[in-house]
Design an enzyme around this catalytic site. Structure first.
Site, PDB file in Angstrom:
ATOM      1  N   ARG A 176      48.120 -23.951 -17.208  1.00  6.02           N
ATOM      2  CA  ARG A 176      48.860 -23.775 -15.950  1.00  6.02           C
ATOM      3  C   ARG A 176      49.109 -25.109 -15.227  1.00  6.02           C
ATOM      4  O   ARG A 176      49.096 -25.162 -13.993  1.00  6.02           O
ATOM      5  CB  ARG A 176      48.136 -22.795 -15.014  1.00  6.02           C
ATOM      6  CG  ARG A 176      47.915 -21.425 -15.615  1.00  6.02           C
ATOM      7  CD  ARG A 176      49.209 -20.675 -15.904  1.00  6.02           C
ATOM      8  NE  ARG A 176      48.926 -19.438 -16.591  1.00  6.02           N
ATOM      9  CZ  ARG A 176      48.997 -19.289 -17.927  1.00  6.02           C
ATOM     10  NH1 ARG A 176      49.389 -20.276 -18.719  1.00  6.02           N
ATOM     11  NH2 ARG A 176      48.697 -18.142 -18.478  1.00  6.02           N
ATOM     12  N   SER A 226      48.996 -12.743 -11.896  1.00 13.85           N
ATOM     13  CA  SER A 226      47.556 -13.049 -11.821  1.00 13.85           C
ATOM     14  C   SER A 226      47.332 -14.008 -10.660  1.00 13.85           C
ATOM     15  O   SER A 226      47.900 -15.095 -10.640  1.00 13.85           O
ATOM     16  CB  SER A 226      47.084 -13.726 -13.110  1.00 13.85           C
ATOM     17  OG  SER A 226      47.248 -12.845 -14.176  1.00 13.85           O
ATOM     18  N   GLU A 296      45.703 -19.219  -8.838  1.00 10.09           N
ATOM     19  CA  GLU A 296      46.799 -19.661  -9.709  1.00 10.09           C
ATOM     20  C   GLU A 296      48.087 -19.696  -8.868  1.00 10.09           C
ATOM     21  O   GLU A 296      48.960 -20.525  -9.054  1.00 10.09           O
ATOM     22  CB  GLU A 296      46.957 -18.679 -10.879  1.00 10.09           C
ATOM     23  CG  GLU A 296      48.133 -19.023 -11.770  1.00 10.09           C
ATOM     24  CD  GLU A 296      48.146 -18.233 -13.074  1.00 10.09           C
ATOM     25  OE1 GLU A 296      47.057 -17.925 -13.610  1.00 10.09           O
ATOM     26  OE2 GLU A 296      49.243 -17.921 -13.548  1.00 10.09           O
TER      27      GLU A 296
HETATM   28  C1  LIG Z   1      54.383  -9.270 -12.250  1.00  4.07           C
HETATM   29  C2  LIG Z   1      54.129 -10.706 -12.624  1.00  4.07           C
HETATM   30  C3  LIG Z   1      53.660 -11.014 -13.880  1.00  4.07           C
HETATM   31  C4  LIG Z   1      53.416 -12.342 -14.240  1.00  4.07           C
HETATM   32  N1  LIG Z   1      52.953 -12.615 -15.490  1.00  4.07           N
HETATM   33  C5  LIG Z   1      52.716 -13.909 -15.845  1.00  4.07           C
HETATM   34  C6  LIG Z   1      52.227 -14.211 -17.162  1.00  4.07           C
HETATM   35  O1  LIG Z   1      52.034 -13.343 -17.999  1.00  4.07           O
HETATM   36  N2  LIG Z   1      51.998 -15.514 -17.457  1.00  4.07           N
HETATM   37  C7  LIG Z   1      52.212 -16.529 -16.563  1.00  4.07           C
HETATM   38  O2  LIG Z   1      51.977 -17.700 -16.899  1.00  4.07           O
HETATM   39  N3  LIG Z   1      52.671 -16.266 -15.317  1.00  4.07           N
HETATM   40  C8  LIG Z   1      52.925 -14.992 -14.939  1.00  4.07           C
HETATM   41  N4  LIG Z   1      53.398 -14.719 -13.678  1.00  4.07           N
HETATM   42  C9  LIG Z   1      53.565 -15.838 -12.714  1.00  4.07           C
HETATM   43  C10 LIG Z   1      54.953 -16.508 -12.704  1.00  4.07           C
HETATM   44  O3  LIG Z   1      55.971 -15.599 -13.127  1.00  4.07           O
HETATM   45  C11 LIG Z   1      55.006 -17.777 -13.555  1.00  4.07           C
HETATM   46  O4  LIG Z   1      54.095 -18.754 -13.088  1.00  4.07           O
HETATM   47  C12 LIG Z   1      56.415 -18.399 -13.585  1.00  4.07           C
HETATM   48  O5  LIG Z   1      56.434 -19.431 -14.537  1.00  4.07           O
HETATM   49  C13 LIG Z   1      56.845 -18.985 -12.240  1.00  4.07           C
HETATM   50  O6  LIG Z   1      58.245 -19.243 -12.308  1.00  4.07           O
HETATM   51  P1  LIG Z   1      59.154 -19.210 -11.000  1.00  4.07           P
HETATM   52  O7  LIG Z   1      60.519 -19.634 -11.388  1.00  4.07           O
HETATM   53  O8  LIG Z   1      59.033 -17.908 -10.315  1.00  4.07           O
HETATM   54  O9  LIG Z   1      58.455 -20.360 -10.146  1.00  4.07           O
HETATM   55  P2  LIG Z   1      58.172 -20.360  -8.579  1.00  4.07           P
HETATM   56  O10 LIG Z   1      57.138 -19.322  -8.250  1.00  4.07           O
HETATM   57  O11 LIG Z   1      59.432 -20.348  -7.822  1.00  4.07           O
HETATM   58  O12 LIG Z   1      57.486 -21.801  -8.458  1.00  4.07           O
HETATM   59  C14 LIG Z   1      56.210 -22.048  -9.044  1.00  4.07           C
HETATM   60  C15 LIG Z   1      55.965 -23.552  -9.043  1.00  4.07           C
HETATM   61  O13 LIG Z   1      56.887 -24.161  -9.944  1.00  4.07           O
HETATM   62  C16 LIG Z   1      57.679 -25.121  -9.253  1.00  4.07           C
HETATM   63  N5  LIG Z   1      59.031 -25.104  -9.822  1.00  4.07           N
HETATM   64  C17 LIG Z   1      59.843 -24.037 -10.037  1.00  4.07           C
HETATM   65  N6  LIG Z   1      60.988 -24.425 -10.620  1.00  4.07           N
HETATM   66  C18 LIG Z   1      60.907 -25.770 -10.767  1.00  4.07           C
HETATM   67  C19 LIG Z   1      61.769 -26.770 -11.299  1.00  4.07           C
HETATM   68  N7  LIG Z   1      62.972 -26.474 -11.803  1.00  4.07           N
HETATM   69  N8  LIG Z   1      61.351 -28.066 -11.270  1.00  4.07           N
HETATM   70  C20 LIG Z   1      60.142 -28.392 -10.755  1.00  4.07           C
HETATM   71  N9  LIG Z   1      59.288 -27.500 -10.243  1.00  4.07           N
HETATM   72  C21 LIG Z   1      59.658 -26.199 -10.255  1.00  4.07           C
HETATM   73  C22 LIG Z   1      57.641 -24.726  -7.786  1.00  4.07           C
HETATM   74  O14 LIG Z   1      57.877 -25.857  -6.958  1.00  4.07           O
HETATM   75  C23 LIG Z   1      56.210 -24.206  -7.677  1.00  4.07           C
HETATM   76  O15 LIG Z   1      55.305 -25.254  -7.519  1.00  4.07           O
HETATM   77  C24 LIG Z   1      53.659 -13.400 -13.307  1.00  4.07           C
HETATM   78  C25 LIG Z   1      54.164 -13.075 -12.028  1.00  4.07           C
HETATM   79  C26 LIG Z   1      54.405 -11.751 -11.692  1.00  4.07           C
HETATM   80  C27 LIG Z   1      54.965 -11.445 -10.332  1.00  4.07           C
END
Ligand SMILES: Cc1cc2nc3c(=O)[nH]c(=O)nc-3n(C[C@H](O)[C@H](O)[C@H](O)COP(=O)(O)OP(=O)(O)OC[C@H]3O[C@@H](n4cnc5c(N)ncnc54)[C@H](O)[C@@H]3O)c2cc1C
Length: 303
Positions: A176, A226, A296
C-alpha cells in the site's frame, strides 16, 4: 481564497471544469466530506501541470483526487484546490500485451476492456472501485494480486513540475505504498504488461471474484474498503472481531457486522464520527490484543 486566484484558473479551464465550494461527499465512496474551496476537472496534462503551477505560485495547497475510494475527508472540507483525475482523464489503449491508460481510468472499465482483448492478469483489480492513478499510488491489491505484479512503468509529474517516465523499480511499489506518495508526485498514465489468455476464462474469473466480494464485503453501505492495513502476521478484521468490536458504533459510523475490517457509513455519518470510531478501534485493539492497527484509509483536511 481570493477572487483574483479564481480568475487565474478561468484562463486555463472551461467553465464546466471549475466548481467552487463543491461538496466532496459527492466524490468519495464514504459519501462524506465538506466542500473544497476550488474543484477542478482537468482533461489533459497541460491543464494538470498548469493548475499545479498556479497553486504553487499562489502558495495554495492542492490535492489529487481519483474516485475517492480510499479517503476520509473532513466535515470542514478542504481549504485548497482539489484536482480530480477520473472520468475526465481516462483514455485506455491496448496494443498486443501492453495496456496504457490515463490515470483517471477506472479499474472496472479497464478490467472490461482488458477481458475483451483476451488479456489475463488484471482480474484481481476488477472489483477495486478506484482509478489507475489511485491504484498505482496505493499499490492496490486483492485476492493474491497487486499492481506491482503488472505495472511496467508510469509517466508522472514530479514536485518541480517536470514530466518524468519512471520504470517499475523506480516506482518503489510496496505494501500500500509507492514513491508517488513519498515524493508527492502525480501519476499521469501507467502501462501494464499482461499475458494472452482465454476470454471466457478471464470473464468467469472476474465473475467469481465479484461473487466473493459481494458475499464477504458490506458493499450495500458506503465505505472506503478495508479501513486498516494488514498488520504483519495478523488480519485486521479478525483482531477487531476478537476485541468484541463487531458492530461497534459511533453515531452513524459502524464497524461492519459483515466484515469487521470495514467501517461503514450507515447513512449521514460525519467524518468526525468515522474518525473517532477509527481511533477507538485502534486503542481498544491495542489494549486487548497488543497490536497497533494503522489506517489504510487516507485522511484529508482538518480532524
Ligand atoms: C468497497 C471497496 C472495496 C475496496 N477493495 C480494495 C481492495 O480489494 N484492494 C485495495 O487495494 N483497495 C481496495 N479499496 C480501496 C481503494 O479502492 C483503493 O485504494 C484504490 O486504489 C484508490 O483509488 P482512488 O482512485 O479511489 O484513489 P483516491 O481514494 O481518490 O486517492 C487515494 C490516494 O491516491 C492518491 N491519488 C489518486 N490518484 C492519483 C494520481 N493520479 N496521482 C497521484 N496520486 C493519486 C490520492 O491523492 C490519495 O492519496 C476498496 C475500496 C472500497 C470502497
Amino acid at each position: 481564497m481570493s477572487e483574483v486566484f479564481y480568475q487565474k484558473f478561468q484562463s486555463l479551464f472551461q467553465r464546466e471544469q471549475i466548481r467552487i465550494k463543491e461538496p466532496l461527499s459527492k466524490h468519495t465512496t464514504f459519501q462524506i466530506g465538506g466542500p473544497a474551496d476550488l474543484f477542478l476537472l482537468p482533461e489533459d496534462e497541460k491543464q494538470i501541470a498548469g493548475a499545479i503551477k498556479l497553486c504553487k505560485e499562489e502558495n495554495v495547497p492542492f490535492f489529487i483526487l481519483g474516485k475517492g475510494s480510499n479517503l476520509l475527508v473532513s466535515d470542514k472540507g478542504y481549504q485548497g484546490v482539489i484536482i480530480k483525475l477520473a472520468e475526465n482523464f481516462s483514455r485506455i489503449e491496448i496494443e498486443g500485451n501492453k495496456v496504457t491508460a490515463q490515470s483517471g481510468a477506472s479499474l472496472s472499465d479497464m478490467a472490461a476492456c482488458i477481458a475483451d482483448s483476451s488479456l489475463a492478469g488484471f482480474e484481481f483489480a476488477s472489483g477495486i472501485p478506484g482509478t489507475l492513478g489511485g491504484a498505482v499510488t496505493m499499490n492496490a491489491g486483492a485476492y493474491g494480486g497487486e499492481m506491482k505484479d503488472i505495472v511496467t512503468d508510469a509517466t508522472v509529474l514530479d514536485v518541480n513540475g517536470n514530466i518524468r517516465f519512471l520504470e517499475k523499480d523506480e516506482l518503489r511499489l510496496g505494501y500500500r505504498k509507492s514513491i508517488i506518495q513519498e515524493e508527492h508526485m502525480v501519476v499521469l498514465s501507467a502501462s501494464l504488461h499482461l499475458e494472452k489468455g482465454n476470454k471466457e476464462e478471464i470473464k468467469a474469473a472476474i465473475a467469481e471474484l465479484t461473487r466473493k466480494r459481494e458475499e464477504k464485503q458490506p458493499l450495500e453501505n458506503p465505505s472506503a474498503g478495508s479501513t486498516f492495513k494488514r498488520p504483519e502476521g495478523y488480519f485486521a478484521g479478525k483482531l477487531i472481531m476478537d476485541s468484541d468490536l463487531r458492530g461497534y458504533k459511533v453515531g452513524n459510523a459502524q464497524v461492519s457486522i459483515k466484515h469487521c475490517g470495514f467501517v461503514v457509513n450507515n447513512g449521514g455519518a460525519t467524518a468526525l464520527e468515522v474518525y473517532t470510531l477509527i481511533q477507538d478501534v485502534i486503542r481498544i485493539v491495542y489494549e486487548k490484543q497488543g497490536v497497533r492497527l494503522e489506517p489504510e484509509v487516507r485522511l484529508l483536511g482538518e480532524f
